[in-house]
Design a protein around this motif. Structure first.
Motif, short mmCIF file in Angstrom:
data_model
loop_
_atom_site.label_atom_id
_atom_site.label_comp_id
_atom_site.label_asym_id
_atom_site.label_seq_id
_atom_site.Cartn_x
_atom_site.Cartn_y
_atom_site.Cartn_z
N ALA A 302 0.86 -1.18 0.00
CA ALA A 302 0.00 0.00 0.00
C ALA A 302 0.89 1.23 0.00
CB ALA A 302 -0.92 0.01 1.23
N ALA A 303 0.33 2.36 -0.37
CA ALA A 303 1.08 3.61 -0.31
C ALA A 303 0.09 4.76 -0.22
CB ALA A 303 1.98 3.79 -1.53
N PHE A 304 0.48 5.80 0.51
CA PHE A 304 -0.36 6.99 0.57
C PHE A 304 0.52 8.23 0.62
CE2 PHE A 304 0.13 5.57 4.97
CZ PHE A 304 0.44 6.73 5.68
N ALA A 305 0.04 9.27 -0.07
CA ALA A 305 0.67 10.58 -0.02
C ALA A 305 0.00 11.39 1.08
CB ALA A 305 0.52 11.29 -1.36
N PHE A 306 0.76 12.29 1.71
CA PHE A 306 0.20 13.05 2.82
C PHE A 306 0.83 14.43 2.89
CE2 PHE A 306 3.84 10.68 4.24
CZ PHE A 306 4.53 11.53 5.08
N GLN A 307 0.08 15.39 3.44
CA GLN A 307 0.58 16.75 3.58
C GLN A 307 -0.08 17.41 4.78
OE1 GLN A 307 -1.15 19.80 3.12
NE2 GLN A 307 -3.14 18.91 2.59
N TYR A 308 0.62 18.42 5.33
CA TYR A 308 0.12 19.09 6.54
C TYR A 308 0.72 20.48 6.62
CZ TYR A 308 -0.61 20.02 11.56
OH TYR A 308 -0.96 20.56 12.77
N THR A 309 -0.07 21.45 7.05
CA THR A 309 0.40 22.79 7.35
C THR A 309 -0.18 23.20 8.70
OG1 THR A 309 0.40 23.40 5.00
CG2 THR A 309 0.45 25.19 6.59
N GLY A 310 0.68 23.53 9.66
CA GLY A 310 0.19 23.91 10.97
C GLY A 310 1.26 23.76 12.03
N PRO A 311 0.88 23.78 13.31
CA PRO A 311 1.86 23.66 14.38
C PRO A 311 2.27 22.21 14.62
CG PRO A 311 -0.33 23.97 15.30
CD PRO A 311 -0.47 24.10 13.82
N ASP A 312 3.54 22.02 15.04
CA ASP A 312 3.99 20.69 15.44
C ASP A 312 3.68 20.48 16.91
OD1 ASP A 312 5.90 22.02 16.94
OD2 ASP A 312 7.58 21.50 15.63
N ALA A 313 4.21 19.39 17.48
CA ALA A 313 3.92 19.05 18.87
C ALA A 313 4.40 20.12 19.83
CB ALA A 313 4.54 17.70 19.21
N ASN A 314 5.38 20.94 19.42
CA ASN A 314 5.91 22.00 20.27
C ASN A 314 5.42 23.39 19.86
OD1 ASN A 314 7.57 20.18 21.81
ND2 ASN A 314 8.87 20.03 19.99
N GLN A 315 4.34 23.42 19.05
CA GLN A 315 3.70 24.65 18.61
C GLN A 315 4.58 25.50 17.69
OE1 GLN A 315 0.37 25.15 19.26
NE2 GLN A 315 0.61 23.07 20.06
N ASN A 316 5.56 24.86 17.03
CA ASN A 316 6.33 25.54 15.99
C ASN A 316 5.61 25.37 14.66
OD1 ASN A 316 8.77 26.25 17.59
ND2 ASN A 316 8.95 24.04 17.77
N ASN A 317 5.53 26.42 13.86
CA ASN A 317 4.91 26.31 12.55
C ASN A 317 5.70 25.35 11.67
OD1 ASN A 317 2.84 28.02 13.14
ND2 ASN A 317 3.74 29.80 12.12
N MET A 318 4.99 24.54 10.90
CA MET A 318 5.65 23.57 10.04
C MET A 318 4.80 23.27 8.81
SD MET A 318 5.01 20.07 12.23
CE MET A 318 6.06 19.12 11.17
N VAL A 319 5.47 22.80 7.78
CA VAL A 319 4.84 22.32 6.56
C VAL A 319 5.55 21.05 6.16
CG1 VAL A 319 4.54 22.77 4.09
CG2 VAL A 319 4.17 24.60 5.72
N PHE A 320 4.81 20.01 5.82
CA PHE A 320 5.49 18.80 5.33
C PHE A 320 4.62 18.08 4.31
CE2 PHE A 320 3.39 17.23 9.29
CZ PHE A 320 2.64 16.17 8.78
N SER A 321 5.28 17.28 3.49
CA SER A 321 4.58 16.40 2.56
C SER A 321 5.47 15.21 2.25
CB SER A 321 4.20 17.13 1.26
OG SER A 321 5.33 17.38 0.46
N GLY A 322 4.86 14.14 1.79
CA GLY A 322 5.66 12.96 1.46
C GLY A 322 4.78 11.78 1.08
N VAL A 323 5.41 10.61 1.02
CA VAL A 323 4.74 9.35 0.69
C VAL A 323 5.20 8.29 1.68
CG1 VAL A 323 4.55 7.47 -0.99
CG2 VAL A 323 4.39 9.84 -1.76
N ILE A 324 4.25 7.53 2.20
CA ILE A 324 4.55 6.33 2.98
C ILE A 324 4.21 5.11 2.13
CG2 ILE A 324 3.89 4.93 4.97
CD1 ILE A 324 5.44 7.30 5.88
N SER A 325 5.17 4.21 1.97
CA SER A 325 4.94 2.93 1.30
C SER A 325 4.92 1.84 2.37
CB SER A 325 6.05 2.63 0.29
OG SER A 325 6.22 3.69 -0.60
N ALA A 326 4.15 0.78 2.15
CA ALA A 326 3.98 -0.24 3.19
C ALA A 326 3.84 -1.61 2.57
CB ALA A 326 2.77 0.09 4.06
N ARG A 327 4.17 -2.63 3.36
CA ARG A 327 4.00 -4.03 2.96
C ARG A 327 3.52 -4.83 4.16
NH1 ARG A 327 6.10 -7.62 -1.05
NH2 ARG A 327 6.36 -9.75 -0.28
N ARG A 328 2.66 -5.79 3.90
CA ARG A 328 2.17 -6.64 5.00
C ARG A 328 2.70 -8.07 4.84
NH1 ARG A 328 -2.39 -9.81 3.88
NH2 ARG A 328 -3.40 -9.44 1.87
#
Length: 328
Positions: A302-328
């Motif tokens: 399986a694989a999914f693309a993902f993106q996010y704009t907002g605060p991280d766990a420490n309330q710092n502004n962040m932007v990220f995107s990427g792909v997670i690939s997986a196998r069972r």
């Protein structure tokens, strides 16, 4: 609070230089029957698949894509994660006769991107199991394209691939990360809930964690993915870990913990895709989304693309995107 402004795209170009980066059919049905009485039902045909490496001829792939858009002297922003091919994802085709990849897309500012990458455009790369291309476009921008066969546990992916493209079709630079592959048939779902155990992450974080804006590789991030064919629920989580890109090349030895993100998607058996909002956990604040699909027999990968704009766990502004690939 707005992200700090970045210069024209050198940071994204650094990310791409360091990142990792269908046919199917059915066998003939068995015949049943007898001399009398109620006929024996014909068994359901078993789905058969080619691996990605076995594909021949021209290919037109659906792509689950996420992107970071960086307008010159502007604020980088995560973009979109959709499957298959909306206007702001990429159409990714392969022409067998010329061994060329054609990538077609549109940036958030409306700039059109249409380029081909062939054997003459291949460049050297230190990235494992990756073929990388570089081609200067009509406006003088060095576009990049690379395709990676992810390592899932101790095994190379058989059915899924991750594509990375860097282009400047409009006023800004866009860094796309996409999943493509040999999709699982809607009629070939597993009979019970499945859990994926081996993962690979490819993507980039921009963060204000230490003043200014830092850029991080996410390949050491971890994930979970479960899928239940009974109720159609897909659950994903990503524990985001970054290593900063160094000015002289390479990655910092320091691992930065950016927090955990996740979401729940549903499928109804009619469309080969899943997708939902991506929330920061545990408060479930929504700042992005994810989308993807399964690849190979009964969703072996399986694989999914993902993106996010907002605060991280420490309330710092962040932007990220990427792909997670997986196998069972």
């Amino acid at each position: 609070m707005r992200m700090a402004k970045l210069a024209a795209g050198a940071a994204i170009a650094l990310a791409l230089a360091a990142c990792g980066g269908g046919g199917s059919g059915s066998s003939p049905p068995s015949t049943g029957g007898g001399g009398g009485g109620t006929p024996t039902p014909t068994p359901t045909p078993t789905a058969s698949y080619q691996t990605f490496a076995q594909l021949t001829g021209n290919q037109a792939f659906n792509a689950a894509c996420a992107g970071i858009y960086n307008q010159q002297l502007g604020v980088p922003s995560a973009g979109y994660a959709r499957y298959p091919n909306p206007p702001q994802a990429l159409a990714i085709d392969f022409t067998s006769a010329s061994s060329e990849w054609r990538v077609i897309g549109r940036s958030p500012d409306g700039g059109e991107f249409n380029n081909t990458f062939g054997p003459a455009d291949v460049i050297s790369t230190s990235l494992a199991n990756t073929t990388a291309y570089r081609k200067v476009d009509a406006n003088g921008f060095p576009t990049r394209f690379q395709i990676t066969q992810p390592t899932l546990g101790s095994t190379l992916a058989e059915y899924a691939r991750v594509v990375r493209t860097l282009a400047r079709p409009g006023t800004g630079i866009t860094d796309w990360a996409c999943a493509i592959g040999v999709p699982t048939l809607l009629t070939d779902r597993p009979g019970a809930a499945v859990t994926y155990t081996d993962f690979a992450a490819i993507g980039t974080v921009f963060s204000q964690a230490y003043g200014g804006t830092g850029q991080y590789d996410i390949s050491e991030s971890t994930a979970t993915l479960t899928a239940n064919p009974v109720n159609g629920q897909i659950r994903v989580t990503v524990t985001l870990v970054g290593r900063a890109f160094l000015a002289g090349g390479g990655l910092s030895d320091t691992r930065t913990q950016f927090g955990q993100f996740g979401g729940d998607a549903g499928i109804d058996g009619s469309v080969q895709s899943f997708g939902a909002p991506l929330n920061r956990l545990p408060d479930n604040s929504v700042g992005g989304d994810f989308s993807g699909w399964f690849f190979g027999p009964q969703g072996r990968e399986a694989a999914f693309a993902f993106q996010y704009t907002g605060p991280d766990a420490n309330q710092n502004n962040m932007v990220f995107s990427g792909v997670i690939s997986a196998r069972r």
